[in-house]
Structures are given as C-alpha cells and as structure tokens.
Motif scaffolding. Structure first.
Motif, mmCIF file in Angstrom:
data_model
loop_
_atom_site.group_PDB
_atom_site.id
_atom_site.type_symbol
_atom_site.label_atom_id
_atom_site.label_comp_id
_atom_site.label_asym_id
_atom_site.label_seq_id
_atom_site.Cartn_x
_atom_site.Cartn_y
_atom_site.Cartn_z
ATOM 1 N N MET A 1 29.209 -13.211 -0.806
ATOM 2 C CA MET A 1 28.425 -13.735 -1.903
ATOM 3 C C MET A 1 26.945 -13.406 -1.648
ATOM 4 O O MET A 1 26.455 -13.502 -0.540
ATOM 5 C CB MET A 1 28.630 -15.243 -2.013
ATOM 6 N N THR A 2 26.263 -13.044 -2.689
ATOM 7 C CA THR A 2 24.860 -12.682 -2.592
ATOM 8 C C THR A 2 23.993 -13.938 -2.489
ATOM 9 O O THR A 2 24.243 -14.934 -3.153
ATOM 10 C CB THR A 2 24.427 -11.886 -3.836
ATOM 11 N N THR A 3 22.972 -13.870 -1.662
ATOM 12 C CA THR A 3 22.027 -14.970 -1.535
ATOM 13 C C THR A 3 20.854 -14.722 -2.466
ATOM 14 O O THR A 3 20.274 -13.644 -2.465
ATOM 15 C CB THR A 3 21.511 -15.082 -0.087
ATOM 16 N N PHE A 4 20.526 -15.712 -3.265
ATOM 17 C CA PHE A 4 19.425 -15.605 -4.217
ATOM 18 C C PHE A 4 18.268 -16.475 -3.760
ATOM 19 O O PHE A 4 18.468 -17.506 -3.129
ATOM 20 C CB PHE A 4 19.876 -16.033 -5.614
ATOM 21 N N GLN A 5 17.049 -16.073 -4.111
ATOM 22 C CA GLN A 5 15.851 -16.825 -3.787
ATOM 23 C C GLN A 5 15.006 -16.983 -5.048
ATOM 24 O O GLN A 5 15.172 -16.230 -6.006
ATOM 25 C CB GLN A 5 15.034 -16.099 -2.719
ATOM 26 N N VAL A 10 17.656 -11.440 -11.943
ATOM 27 C CA VAL A 10 19.101 -11.278 -12.037
ATOM 28 C C VAL A 10 19.466 -10.775 -13.422
ATOM 29 O O VAL A 10 18.725 -10.947 -14.380
ATOM 30 C CB VAL A 10 19.850 -12.599 -11.731
ATOM 31 N N ILE A 11 20.634 -10.154 -13.501
ATOM 32 C CA ILE A 11 21.169 -9.664 -14.769
ATOM 33 C C ILE A 11 22.436 -10.461 -15.064
ATOM 34 O O ILE A 11 23.311 -10.587 -14.198
ATOM 35 C CB ILE A 11 21.487 -8.170 -14.692
ATOM 36 N N ALA A 30 20.438 -28.145 -6.356
ATOM 37 C CA ALA A 30 21.785 -28.468 -6.815
ATOM 38 C C ALA A 30 22.110 -27.632 -8.052
ATOM 39 O O ALA A 30 23.253 -27.268 -8.290
ATOM 40 C CB ALA A 30 21.897 -29.945 -7.140
ATOM 41 N N ASP A 31 21.067 -27.322 -8.837
ATOM 42 C CA ASP A 31 21.192 -26.487 -10.022
ATOM 43 C C ASP A 31 20.306 -25.258 -9.872
ATOM 44 O O ASP A 31 19.404 -25.238 -9.047
ATOM 45 C CB ASP A 31 20.744 -27.241 -11.277
ATOM 46 N N TYR A 32 20.569 -24.259 -10.685
ATOM 47 C CA TYR A 32 19.722 -23.070 -10.745
ATOM 48 C C TYR A 32 18.959 -23.115 -12.056
ATOM 49 O O TYR A 32 19.539 -23.378 -13.111
ATOM 50 C CB TYR A 32 20.560 -21.785 -10.713
ATOM 51 N N LYS A 33 17.661 -22.873 -12.009
ATOM 52 C CA LYS A 33 16.832 -22.819 -13.209
ATOM 53 C C LYS A 33 16.401 -21.371 -13.370
ATOM 54 O O LYS A 33 15.802 -20.797 -12.454
ATOM 55 C CB LYS A 33 15.623 -23.734 -13.045
ATOM 56 N N ILE A 34 16.742 -20.778 -14.508
ATOM 57 C CA ILE A 34 16.404 -19.382 -14.753
ATOM 58 C C ILE A 34 15.628 -19.260 -16.057
ATOM 59 O O ILE A 34 15.798 -20.067 -16.970
ATOM 60 C CB ILE A 34 17.665 -18.481 -14.771
ATOM 61 N N HIS A 41 12.757 -18.328 -22.567
ATOM 62 C CA HIS A 41 13.605 -19.520 -22.643
ATOM 63 C C HIS A 41 14.080 -19.893 -21.237
ATOM 64 O O HIS A 41 14.448 -19.031 -20.449
ATOM 65 C CB HIS A 41 14.802 -19.248 -23.555
ATOM 66 N N VAL A 42 14.082 -21.194 -20.919
ATOM 67 C CA VAL A 42 14.488 -21.680 -19.602
ATOM 68 C C VAL A 42 15.843 -22.372 -19.712
ATOM 69 O O VAL A 42 16.073 -23.171 -20.623
ATOM 70 C CB VAL A 42 13.435 -22.663 -19.040
ATOM 71 N N VAL A 43 16.748 -22.053 -18.779
ATOM 72 C CA VAL A 43 18.097 -22.613 -18.769
ATOM 73 C C VAL A 43 18.395 -23.155 -17.380
ATOM 74 O O VAL A 43 18.035 -22.524 -16.383
ATOM 75 C CB VAL A 43 19.142 -21.532 -19.133
ATOM 76 N N MET A 44 19.040 -24.317 -17.319
ATOM 77 C CA MET A 44 19.493 -24.864 -16.043
ATOM 78 C C MET A 44 21.011 -24.739 -15.990
ATOM 79 O O MET A 44 21.709 -25.117 -16.932
ATOM 80 C CB MET A 44 19.092 -26.328 -15.900
ATOM 81 N N LEU A 45 21.518 -24.178 -14.889
ATOM 82 C CA LEU A 45 22.949 -23.978 -14.701
ATOM 83 C C LEU A 45 23.381 -24.582 -13.372
ATOM 84 O O LEU A 45 22.615 -24.536 -12.399
ATOM 85 C CB LEU A 45 23.282 -22.483 -14.675
ATOM 86 N N THR A 46 24.613 -25.099 -13.326
ATOM 87 C CA THR A 46 25.147 -25.540 -12.044
ATOM 88 C C THR A 46 25.398 -24.302 -11.194
ATOM 89 O O THR A 46 25.396 -23.172 -11.687
ATOM 90 C CB THR A 46 26.464 -26.312 -12.228
ATOM 91 N N SER A 47 25.626 -24.504 -9.930
ATOM 92 C CA SER A 47 25.851 -23.389 -9.023
ATOM 93 C C SER A 47 27.056 -22.548 -9.467
ATOM 94 O O SER A 47 26.999 -21.315 -9.477
ATOM 95 C CB SER A 47 26.075 -23.903 -7.604
ATOM 96 N N ASP A 48 28.139 -23.205 -9.843
ATOM 97 C CA ASP A 48 29.342 -22.487 -10.289
ATOM 98 C C ASP A 48 29.068 -21.685 -11.561
ATOM 99 O O ASP A 48 29.480 -20.537 -11.675
ATOM 100 C CB ASP A 48 30.498 -23.459 -10.541
ATOM 101 N N GLN A 49 28.392 -22.299 -12.527
ATOM 102 C CA GLN A 49 28.069 -21.608 -13.775
ATOM 103 C C GLN A 49 27.171 -20.405 -13.507
ATOM 104 O O GLN A 49 27.358 -19.346 -14.090
ATOM 105 C CB GLN A 49 27.357 -22.547 -14.744
ATOM 106 N N PHE A 50 26.191 -20.582 -12.624
ATOM 107 C CA PHE A 50 25.257 -19.505 -12.315
ATOM 108 C C PHE A 50 25.979 -18.312 -11.700
ATOM 109 O O PHE A 50 25.808 -17.184 -12.138
ATOM 110 C CB PHE A 50 24.172 -20.015 -11.365
ATOM 111 N N HIS A 51 26.801 -18.555 -10.691
ATOM 112 C CA HIS A 51 27.483 -17.453 -10.005
ATOM 113 C C HIS A 51 28.501 -16.756 -10.915
ATOM 114 O O HIS A 51 28.779 -15.576 -10.739
ATOM 115 C CB HIS A 51 28.125 -17.943 -8.723
#
Length: 59
Positions: A1-5, A10-11, A30-34, A41-51
């Motif tokens: 799995m890729t590590t993100f910072q 990301v695409i 706990a969540d990812y904000k992209i 536009h800003v979106v918050m995703l759970t870790s599972d949704q993000f990956h």
C-alpha cells in the motif's frame, strides 16, 4: 500500500463533477481531507473510502 503525506497530489478513479481528477491531500488523520485542484472543492473521506477512490499518486 502506498503511503500518502499532506501536500501529495493524487488522481481519483472517477472525475469530480467539475471534470477534474487531480486532488491535493490537505489533512491526514482518522479521515483524509482532499481538495480538488480544478475547482477547489474540499471533501473528507474515511481511510477506506480514500484508498478505494484513489488510482495513484503524483509527485
């Protein structure tokens, strides 16, 4: 799995409604904000949704 910072670009598998598919990670926890690089536009995703949504990362 890729590590993100924070600050990585990301695409996503599906494009955003504005047509952009490039996003910048602005928060990781706990969540990812992209943020859409095309419209801002800003979106918050759970870790599972993000990956599941991310196709790959760009540097």
């Amino acid at each position: 799995m890729t590590t993100f910072q924070v600050g990585d670009n990301v695409i996503t598998r599906k494009p955003h409604a504005c047509g952009g598919s490039k996003w910048t990670i602005t928060r990781i926890g706990a969540d990812y904000k992209i943020k859409c690089d095309k419209c801002g536009h800003v979106v918050m995703l759970t870790s599972d949704q993000f990956h599941k949504a991310v196709k790959g990362g760009t540097k």
